[in-house]
Design an enzyme around this catalytic site. Structure first.
Site, mmCIF file in Angstrom:
data_model
loop_
_atom_site.group_PDB
_atom_site.id
_atom_site.type_symbol
_atom_site.label_atom_id
_atom_site.label_comp_id
_atom_site.label_asym_id
_atom_site.label_seq_id
_atom_site.Cartn_x
_atom_site.Cartn_y
_atom_site.Cartn_z
ATOM 1 N N HIS A 82 -1.027 6.163 -14.936
ATOM 2 C CA HIS A 82 -0.517 6.391 -13.588
ATOM 3 C C HIS A 82 0.956 6.738 -13.650
ATOM 4 O O HIS A 82 1.753 6.019 -14.259
ATOM 5 C CB HIS A 82 -0.696 5.149 -12.700
ATOM 6 C CG HIS A 82 -0.192 5.393 -11.314
ATOM 7 N ND1 HIS A 82 -0.948 6.057 -10.375
ATOM 8 C CD2 HIS A 82 1.006 5.134 -10.727
ATOM 9 C CE1 HIS A 82 -0.249 6.165 -9.264
ATOM 10 N NE2 HIS A 82 0.939 5.622 -9.450
ATOM 11 N N ASP A 161 -6.324 -0.038 1.309
ATOM 12 C CA ASP A 161 -5.055 0.635 1.009
ATOM 13 C C ASP A 161 -4.815 1.788 1.979
ATOM 14 O O ASP A 161 -3.697 1.986 2.447
ATOM 15 C CB ASP A 161 -5.039 1.141 -0.435
ATOM 16 C CG ASP A 161 -3.755 1.895 -0.743
ATOM 17 O OD1 ASP A 161 -2.684 1.286 -0.585
ATOM 18 O OD2 ASP A 161 -3.810 3.086 -1.091
ATOM 19 N N ARG A 168 2.061 1.227 7.028
ATOM 20 C CA ARG A 168 3.385 1.126 6.380
ATOM 21 C C ARG A 168 4.229 2.358 6.677
ATOM 22 O O ARG A 168 5.430 2.273 6.910
ATOM 23 C CB ARG A 168 3.224 0.957 4.863
ATOM 24 C CG ARG A 168 2.778 -0.450 4.469
ATOM 25 C CD ARG A 168 2.368 -0.489 3.003
ATOM 26 N NE ARG A 168 3.436 -0.126 2.100
ATOM 27 C CZ ARG A 168 3.248 0.403 0.891
ATOM 28 N NH1 ARG A 168 2.028 0.626 0.434
ATOM 29 N NH2 ARG A 168 4.269 0.703 0.134
ATOM 30 N N SER A 183 -0.533 -1.469 -3.685
ATOM 31 C CA SER A 183 -1.181 -0.216 -3.267
ATOM 32 C C SER A 183 -1.643 0.579 -4.510
ATOM 33 O O SER A 183 -2.795 0.992 -4.623
ATOM 34 C CB SER A 183 -0.185 0.598 -2.437
ATOM 35 O OG SER A 183 -0.616 1.912 -2.282
ATOM 36 N N LYS A 187 -5.816 0.707 -6.468
ATOM 37 C CA LYS A 187 -6.565 1.935 -6.806
ATOM 38 C C LYS A 187 -6.878 1.983 -8.297
ATOM 39 O O LYS A 187 -7.952 2.413 -8.708
ATOM 40 C CB LYS A 187 -5.760 3.162 -6.356
ATOM 41 C CG LYS A 187 -5.760 3.306 -4.827
ATOM 42 C CD LYS A 187 -4.877 4.416 -4.336
ATOM 43 C CE LYS A 187 -3.436 4.027 -4.319
ATOM 44 N NZ LYS A 187 -2.567 4.640 -3.364
HETATM 45 N N1 URA Z 1 2.037 5.441 -4.091
HETATM 46 C C1 URA Z 1 1.012 4.670 -3.646
HETATM 47 O O1 URA Z 1 -0.138 4.911 -3.986
HETATM 48 N N2 URA Z 1 1.311 3.647 -2.837
HETATM 49 C C2 URA Z 1 2.560 3.340 -2.431
HETATM 50 O O2 URA Z 1 2.757 2.391 -1.718
HETATM 51 C C3 URA Z 1 3.621 4.157 -2.897
HETATM 52 C C4 URA Z 1 3.326 5.207 -3.736
#
Ligand code: URA
Length: 432
Positions: A82, A161, A168, A183, A187
């Protein structure tokens, strides 16, 4: 259990229990907690933070809100990567095939670009015919057969999320390390690879502008991954200058192909070899030094390029672009930017270049806006290079001469040339 009490607890920095966190996330996802209460709790987190245990519990509750993938049929360790995102970040296009060419398994779900940062999915979609939408069965089958697949986020993955992130965005609570960590990691845990390499970008073109905040995010994400049984390393990498020479979807695919063809060797190529080595080491393929050598060998032997062509073909794309990158889309207009002085290329402000590329049509201003796959900027020099007055600094590509001309001023002011020599860029700051 009362949401009011949970908000009070977080405001007073008293830890929420696992069951309380589960209650909050599950009931908000199922529309049983109103937005105003969740917004208040998110703001409490934004101001007071969460402990590592609370962050891990929140992440797990978010992961469990939807589908969790299952790679148990794959005959080896799966490894995901990631990147927290930046300008010109095309590393996945090279790392996935390099790791797969070494015998690793890389299941990858990537995002589209929004705002000034690009998305891997938009880059891949610039390859004629390439499909980023595979069924779960085809995704599993391709990873088993080829070793890598890169698809768009799909299905019912982490609905919590999606809902929390939307809130948010409206309540000034994006900028919170535990919330970003939960967040992203929800994932990653839902994708469910055995190993995770985190590439946390730091600098003016990244989410994390300071080293301190990048380290805090990396620590938070890594401790959550470890708490949930994943093998994980985190790397802090520089995002004060665009990554590599090209910014813009098809232009970045072209640069990735040039690196896979060993036509250029730049700091980006070094980073790609280092990150691939880290992923192979996490997968248990040897120590870091051995794994780095394996990655380099896969690149030099052409096996990684062949693997990239296999992945493109498997996803319906025209694999001949790996031999004929000129088949990738081109913008209609282009313009060269010349240096008006001699010296050394000292810096290229990546956020400004990202914004210029957005104006050129390479990025999206809203989730539904169309992009021009050929648009963007290609630099002809790297940080530290000596520049002569009149040298071409970069090529600008867009749909019209007017767009190119408009972006030129912004690009020009993002480039700094100094009289004093400057050292070459070191992309990796540290490994955690
Ligand atoms: N990328 C994400 O997937 N979530 C966040 O909160 C910020 C960046």
């Amino acid at each position: 259990m009362q949401v009011y009490d949970l908000i009070q607890k977080t405001v007073r920095q008293k830890k929420l229990m696992k069951s309380e966190m589960q209650f909050l996330i599950t009931n908000f996802t199922n529309n049983k907690i109103p937005d105003y209460m969740m917004s208040a709790w998110l703001m409490a987190v934004r101001c007071q933070g969460l402990s590592p245990e609370e962050t891990a519990d929140m992440t797990l509750a978010m992961r469990d809100s939807g589908e969790i993938l299952d790679f148990s049929e794959i005959p080896g360790a799966t490894v995901d990567k990631h990147s927290t995102g930046g300008i010109g970040d095309k590393t996945t296009l090279m790392i996935a095939p390099i790791v797969a060419a070494c015998g690793g398994y890389v299941p990858k779900m990537s995002g589209r670009g929004l705002g000034f940062t690009g998305g891997t999915i938009d880059k891949l979609e610039s390859i004629p015919g390439f499909s980023v939408n595979l069924s779960r069965q085809d995704f599993y089958r391709q990873i088993q057969k080829i070793g890598c697949a890169v698809i768009a986020q799909s299905g019912n993955l982490t609905p919590a999320d999606k809902k929390i992130y939307a809130l948010r965005n409206l309540t000034a609570t994006v900028d919170s390390i535990p919330l970003i960590s939960a967040s992203i990691m929800s994932k990653k845990l839902a994708l469910n690879a055995d190993c995770i390499l985190l590439d946390v970008k730091c600098g003016n073109g990244a989410f994390m502008k300071t080293r301190e905040s990048a380290l805090a995010l990396a620590e938070s994400m890594k401790s959550t991954a470890i708490a949930h049984g994943k093998k994980c390393s985190a790397v802090i990498t520089d995002m004060n200058a665009p990554l590599g020479m090209a910014v813009g979807n098809a232009l970045e695919v072209r640069e990735a192909i040039s690196i896979l063809r060993c036509e250029i060797h730049n700091p980006l190529a070094e980073l790609v070899i280092d990150l691939s080595g880290q992923m192979l080491a996490l997968s248990g393929m040897g120590d870091l030094q051995e794994c780095r050598c394996k990655a380099l060998k896969a690149l030099k032997s052409g096996k990684a390029l062949t693997k990239f062509a296999e992945m493109i073909a498997a996803q319906g794309g025209d694999a001949s672009v790996t031999d004929h990158p000129e088949k990738l889309p081109h913008s209609r207009a282009s313009r060269m930017l010349f240096s008006d002085k001699s010296g050394y290329l000292a810096s290229v402000h990546s956020e400004e270049i990202g914004l210029a590329c957005l104006e050129l049509g390479a990025g999206r201003t809203s989730a539904n806006s169309q992009i021009d796959p050929g648009a963007g900027v290609v630099f002809l020099h790297q940080i530290g290079d000596e520049i002569q007055d009149g040298d071409v600094l970069c090529e600008i590509h867009a749909d019209s001469d007017v767009l190119c001309e408009q972006a030129e001023k912004r690009i020009c002011s993002a480039i700094q040339i100094t009289e004093m020599p400057v050292p070459e860029l070191q992309l990796i700051d540290c490994v955690i």
